[in-house]
Design a protein around this motif. Structure first.
Motif, PDB file in Angstrom:
ATOM      1  N   TYR A  88      34.468  -5.588  35.648  1.00  0.00           N
ATOM      2  CA  TYR A  88      34.887  -5.000  36.915  1.00  0.00           C
ATOM      3  C   TYR A  88      36.239  -5.550  37.344  1.00  0.00           C
ATOM      4  O   TYR A  88      36.463  -6.757  37.294  1.00  0.00           O
ATOM      5  CB  TYR A  88      33.849  -5.311  38.005  1.00  0.00           C
ATOM      6  N   GLY A  89      37.127  -4.691  37.771  1.00  0.00           N
ATOM      7  CA  GLY A  89      38.378  -5.086  38.410  1.00  0.00           C
ATOM      8  C   GLY A  89      39.412  -5.712  37.485  1.00  0.00           C
ATOM      9  O   GLY A  89      39.291  -5.689  36.272  1.00  0.00           O
ATOM     10  N   SER A  90      40.428  -6.287  38.096  1.00  0.00           N
ATOM     11  CA  SER A  90      41.532  -6.895  37.360  1.00  0.00           C
ATOM     12  C   SER A  90      41.492  -8.412  37.485  1.00  0.00           C
ATOM     13  O   SER A  90      40.846  -8.961  38.372  1.00  0.00           O
ATOM     14  CB  SER A  90      42.874  -6.383  37.901  1.00  0.00           C
ATOM     15  N   SER A  91      42.216  -9.070  36.595  1.00  0.00           N
ATOM     16  CA  SER A  91      42.234 -10.534  36.603  1.00  0.00           C
ATOM     17  C   SER A  91      42.905 -11.071  37.867  1.00  0.00           C
ATOM     18  O   SER A  91      42.545 -12.143  38.354  1.00  0.00           O
ATOM     19  CB  SER A  91      42.924 -11.068  35.354  1.00  0.00           C
ATOM     20  N   GLU A  92      43.854 -10.344  38.415  1.00  0.00           N
ATOM     21  CA  GLU A  92      44.521 -10.782  39.645  1.00  0.00           C
ATOM     22  C   GLU A  92      43.557 -10.740  40.834  1.00  0.00           C
ATOM     23  O   GLU A  92      43.515 -11.662  41.648  1.00  0.00           O
ATOM     24  CB  GLU A  92      45.753  -9.919  39.945  1.00  0.00           C
ATOM     25  N   MET A  93      42.767  -9.677  40.919  1.00  0.00           N
ATOM     26  CA  MET A  93      41.823  -9.532  42.032  1.00  0.00           C
ATOM     27  C   MET A  93      40.716 -10.591  41.938  1.00  0.00           C
ATOM     28  O   MET A  93      40.360 -11.203  42.935  1.00  0.00           O
ATOM     29  CB  MET A  93      41.205  -8.133  42.020  1.00  0.00           C
ATOM     30  N   LEU A  94      40.196 -10.796  40.738  1.00  0.00           N
ATOM     31  CA  LEU A  94      39.141 -11.790  40.558  1.00  0.00           C
ATOM     32  C   LEU A  94      39.676 -13.193  40.813  1.00  0.00           C
ATOM     33  O   LEU A  94      39.028 -14.000  41.476  1.00  0.00           O
ATOM     34  CB  LEU A  94      38.541 -11.689  39.154  1.00  0.00           C
ATOM     35  N   GLY A  95      40.867 -13.469  40.317  1.00  0.00           N
ATOM     36  CA  GLY A  95      41.494 -14.766  40.557  1.00  0.00           C
ATOM     37  C   GLY A  95      41.713 -15.021  42.033  1.00  0.00           C
ATOM     38  O   GLY A  95      41.469 -16.118  42.547  1.00  0.00           O
ATOM     39  N   ASN A  96      42.183 -14.001  42.730  1.00  0.00           N
ATOM     40  CA  ASN A  96      42.419 -14.119  44.172  1.00  0.00           C
ATOM     41  C   ASN A  96      41.121 -14.447  44.920  1.00  0.00           C
ATOM     42  O   ASN A  96      41.121 -15.227  45.870  1.00  0.00           O
ATOM     43  CB  ASN A  96      43.030 -12.825  44.701  1.00  0.00           C
TER      44      ASN A  96
END
Length: 120
Positions: A82-90
């Protein structure tokens, strides 16, 4: 910048209400210390049956995804992409991260409920 020009960011998308709840729940789990982050740490935790839910981003590499799938299949851990690495990292206070594992059953239920998925 003139009024008629717009600034476009790569990999940017407006979060819907479900996304906000999903990423907020992950942030709460991180603050509670119920997250394992990173490929090696998650793989080891899955192997020790410590992690019951693995969340990977849609931009995770094929080889890494295959390793994680094999580990999850061996131990019965759930796997969600699910989602992008930037969103998960954030969500967990990092610049970007591609894989996390959730340890606590209650946080798993909370996170999955934000995606309208029922967990056994």
């Amino acid at each position: 910048m003139p009024k008629h020009q717009h600034l476009y960011m790569r990999n940017f998308r407006v979060m819907q209400n479900d996304d906000r709840g999903f990423y907020s729940a992950i942030g709460l789990a991180r603050k509670a210390g119920k997250i394992v982050a990173g490929t090696v740490a998650v793989t080891q935790a899955v192997g020790r049956r410590k992690v019951r839910l693995v969340i990977v981003t849609e931009d995770l590499g094929t080889n890494t995804l295959n390793k994680i799938k094999a580990a999850c299949n061996e131990t019965g851990a759930e796997l969600i992409s699910y989602g992008s690495s930037e969103m998960l990292g954030n969500a967990i206070g990092r610049e970007s991260i591609k894989i996390i594992g959730i340890i606590d059953r209650n946080f798993i239920k909370l996170i999955l409920s934000k995606m309208q998925i029922e967990w056994r």
